[in-house]
Design a protein around this motif. Sequence first.
Motif, PDB file in Angstrom:
ATOM      1  N   GLY A   1      -3.576   1.604   3.263  1.00  0.00           N
ATOM      2  CA  GLY A   1      -4.475   1.093   2.224  1.00  0.00           C
ATOM      3  C   GLY A   1      -5.917   1.519   2.454  1.00  0.00           C
ATOM      4  O   GLY A   1      -6.623   1.898   1.518  1.00  0.00           O
ATOM      5  N   ARG A   2      -6.357   1.502   3.699  1.00  0.00           N
ATOM      6  CA  ARG A   2      -7.734   1.942   4.011  1.00  0.00           C
ATOM      7  C   ARG A   2      -7.936   3.407   3.636  1.00  0.00           C
ATOM      8  O   ARG A   2      -8.971   3.786   3.090  1.00  0.00           O
ATOM      9  CB  ARG A   2      -8.020   1.765   5.505  1.00  0.00           C
ATOM     10  CG  ARG A   2      -8.123   0.310   5.958  1.00  0.00           C
ATOM     11  CD  ARG A   2      -8.213   0.242   7.487  1.00  0.00           C
ATOM     12  NE  ARG A   2      -9.428   0.864   7.987  1.00  0.00           N
ATOM     13  CZ  ARG A   2      -9.556   1.397   9.211  1.00  0.00           C
ATOM     14  NH1 ARG A   2      -8.517   1.396  10.049  1.00  0.00           N
ATOM     15  NH2 ARG A   2     -10.690   1.931   9.602  1.00  0.00           N
TER      16      ARG A   2
ATOM     17  N   ASP B   1      -8.030   3.731  -0.158  1.00  0.00           N
ATOM     18  CA  ASP B   1      -9.312   3.219  -0.658  1.00  0.00           C
ATOM     19  C   ASP B   1     -10.419   4.250  -0.444  1.00  0.00           C
ATOM     20  O   ASP B   1     -11.293   4.424  -1.297  1.00  0.00           O
ATOM     21  CB  ASP B   1      -9.689   1.911   0.053  1.00  0.00           C
ATOM     22  CG  ASP B   1      -8.780   0.751  -0.356  1.00  0.00           C
ATOM     23  OD1 ASP B   1      -8.048   0.899  -1.366  1.00  0.00           O
ATOM     24  OD2 ASP B   1      -8.793  -0.285   0.339  1.00  0.00           O
ATOM     25  N   TYR B   2     -10.375   4.911   0.693  1.00  0.00           N
ATOM     26  CA  TYR B   2     -11.395   5.931   0.974  1.00  0.00           C
ATOM     27  C   TYR B   2     -11.311   7.065  -0.050  1.00  0.00           C
ATOM     28  O   TYR B   2     -12.330   7.517  -0.579  1.00  0.00           O
ATOM     29  CB  TYR B   2     -11.223   6.476   2.405  1.00  0.00           C
ATOM     30  CG  TYR B   2     -12.249   7.533   2.755  1.00  0.00           C
ATOM     31  CD1 TYR B   2     -13.504   7.170   3.253  1.00  0.00           C
ATOM     32  CD2 TYR B   2     -11.985   8.889   2.574  1.00  0.00           C
ATOM     33  CE1 TYR B   2     -14.458   8.142   3.555  1.00  0.00           C
ATOM     34  CE2 TYR B   2     -12.928   9.864   2.872  1.00  0.00           C
ATOM     35  CZ  TYR B   2     -14.160   9.475   3.362  1.00  0.00           C
ATOM     36  OH  TYR B   2     -15.105  10.439   3.652  1.00  0.00           O
TER      37      TYR B   2
ATOM     38  N   ASN C   1       0.813  -1.216   0.000  1.00  0.00           N
ATOM     39  CA  ASN C   1       0.000   0.000   0.000  1.00  0.00           C
ATOM     40  C   ASN C   1       0.848   1.269   0.000  1.00  0.00           C
ATOM     41  O   ASN C   1       0.495   2.251  -0.659  1.00  0.00           O
ATOM     42  CB  ASN C   1      -0.962  -0.019   1.192  1.00  0.00           C
ATOM     43  CG  ASN C   1      -2.074  -1.018   0.958  1.00  0.00           C
ATOM     44  OD1 ASN C   1      -2.835  -0.894   0.009  1.00  0.00           O
ATOM     45  ND2 ASN C   1      -2.126  -2.058   1.794  1.00  0.00           N
TER      46      ASN C   1
ATOM     47  N   ASP D   1     -10.180   6.913  -3.034  1.00  0.00           N
ATOM     48  CA  ASP D   1     -10.694   6.393  -4.312  1.00  0.00           C
ATOM     49  C   ASP D   1     -12.220   6.365  -4.308  1.00  0.00           C
ATOM     50  O   ASP D   1     -12.860   6.846  -5.236  1.00  0.00           O
ATOM     51  CB  ASP D   1     -10.165   4.965  -4.567  1.00  0.00           C
ATOM     52  CG  ASP D   1      -8.673   4.949  -4.899  1.00  0.00           C
ATOM     53  OD1 ASP D   1      -8.139   6.020  -5.281  1.00  0.00           O
ATOM     54  OD2 ASP D   1      -8.048   3.877  -4.785  1.00  0.00           O
TER      55      ASP D   1
END
Length: 464
Positions: A264-265, A268-269, A33, A271
């Motif tokens: 990574g979280r 992702d948010y 990530n 995105d």
Amino acid sequence: MREKSPNILFIMSDDHASHAMSGYASRINETPNLDRIAAGGMRFDNCFCTNSICTPSRAVILTGTHSHVNGVTTLASRIDNRLLTYPKLLQTQGYQTAIAGKWHLGQGPQHWPTGFDYWCVLPGQGLYHNPKMVEMEQEKVVRGYATDIITDLSLQFLEQRDKSRPFCLMCHHKAPHRPWEPDAAHALMYENTAIPEPNTFDDDYSNRARAAVEAEMQMWHLTERDLKQPVPAGLSRAEEKSWRYQRYIKDYLRCIASIDDNVGRLLDYLDAEGLAEDTIVIYTSDQGFFLGDHGWFDKRFMYEESLRMPFVIRYPREIKPESVNRDMILNLDFAPTFLDYAGIEVPADMQGASFRPLLQGYRPAGWQESMYYRYWMHRGGGHKVCAHYGVRTLTHKLIYYYGQPCGQPGTADEPREPEWELFDLETDPCELNSVYHDPARAGVVKTLTAELERLQAACGDEPA
Ligand code: CA
């Protein structure tokens, strides 16, 4: 502030050396990530800190000034929260500002974070598990693991923010700082793997200053709390040293694995919310770290492993994906760069320079090719590292261990004879052989001493 000022997501961990990131060709772990940031933007291979220790580096980042200017010289220093910082400037220009996680610049009304619309920080070093936190001056205990909690708080800020305005969020992890306590999900990672030892693991510190010999951060200085269990009986000295390294490095890497998941979280948010294009994302750490290099853990020295910070940055509107930059940037330059992106004039008393041109793909004429470093905490903080200052150029490093506490907080009154080291980074990148006293190097010594004096005077510091 310009109309379309970018959001800034500044993710910083504590003591994460770049050679424990796969994007920097780590031999010991994978960080998929963190690598996403570099893949979508730029990796800097020569990002350096001006004072390799937690509290001072954080103050440099916030203020854009050297330690002797902002007053946060050692681990025992506290920030004066009336100082001008880049979050304050962003806030006055319409940004929503927040910090979640490690602060480590003092507690109480004179030292708590200022310039933030929202803040929730760990007091002091903070705990890995079920940490006490201080949210806008209110204490509370939060159940869970620090790296998850700090990410949760960051996501909560993003979710609840005023979506009509840009944000600047500083997500500051405690991990992977000592005592390297992993979460349950990663507790058994690497359990049946031997992590390779670094090439300099058995460094004997010959051909170097006594400061290296005297530093108390060898594998032997890891405590039972660090190792989480007693040393098994019957090991030879070499076996015990390797055993200690494995215990230390595995927990260190487990803590990083959790950071990687949590970064990574956040990505992702961004995105999912359609924010990735308009958000500058940075991952860095407050300094480097010795990962068994030279037989050590910890930082403080001006040596490469400790001096170098990981720095990856993504901003699709301006930075070409998968780019790599080898120009020299410093933690001193972060604040001016962020202000540049926000369209805010950089105050004249900030000492760094915006590296936005480097991100756009060109190097301004006269860009820095040398940097000034000073570690002030003479023989303090448990590791007995002598105070020193020095200069690093693109090819060499000159270090002066001046041997005095100079009245700084957290130092020990243990004067040492001054010593010098000179390293040729092209022929000796691992810095195993100081050539300061080599007559053939007299010219280099003279040139670098002059450069050190020039840099020291330019930033307003004085010889010890
Ligand atoms: Ca640190």
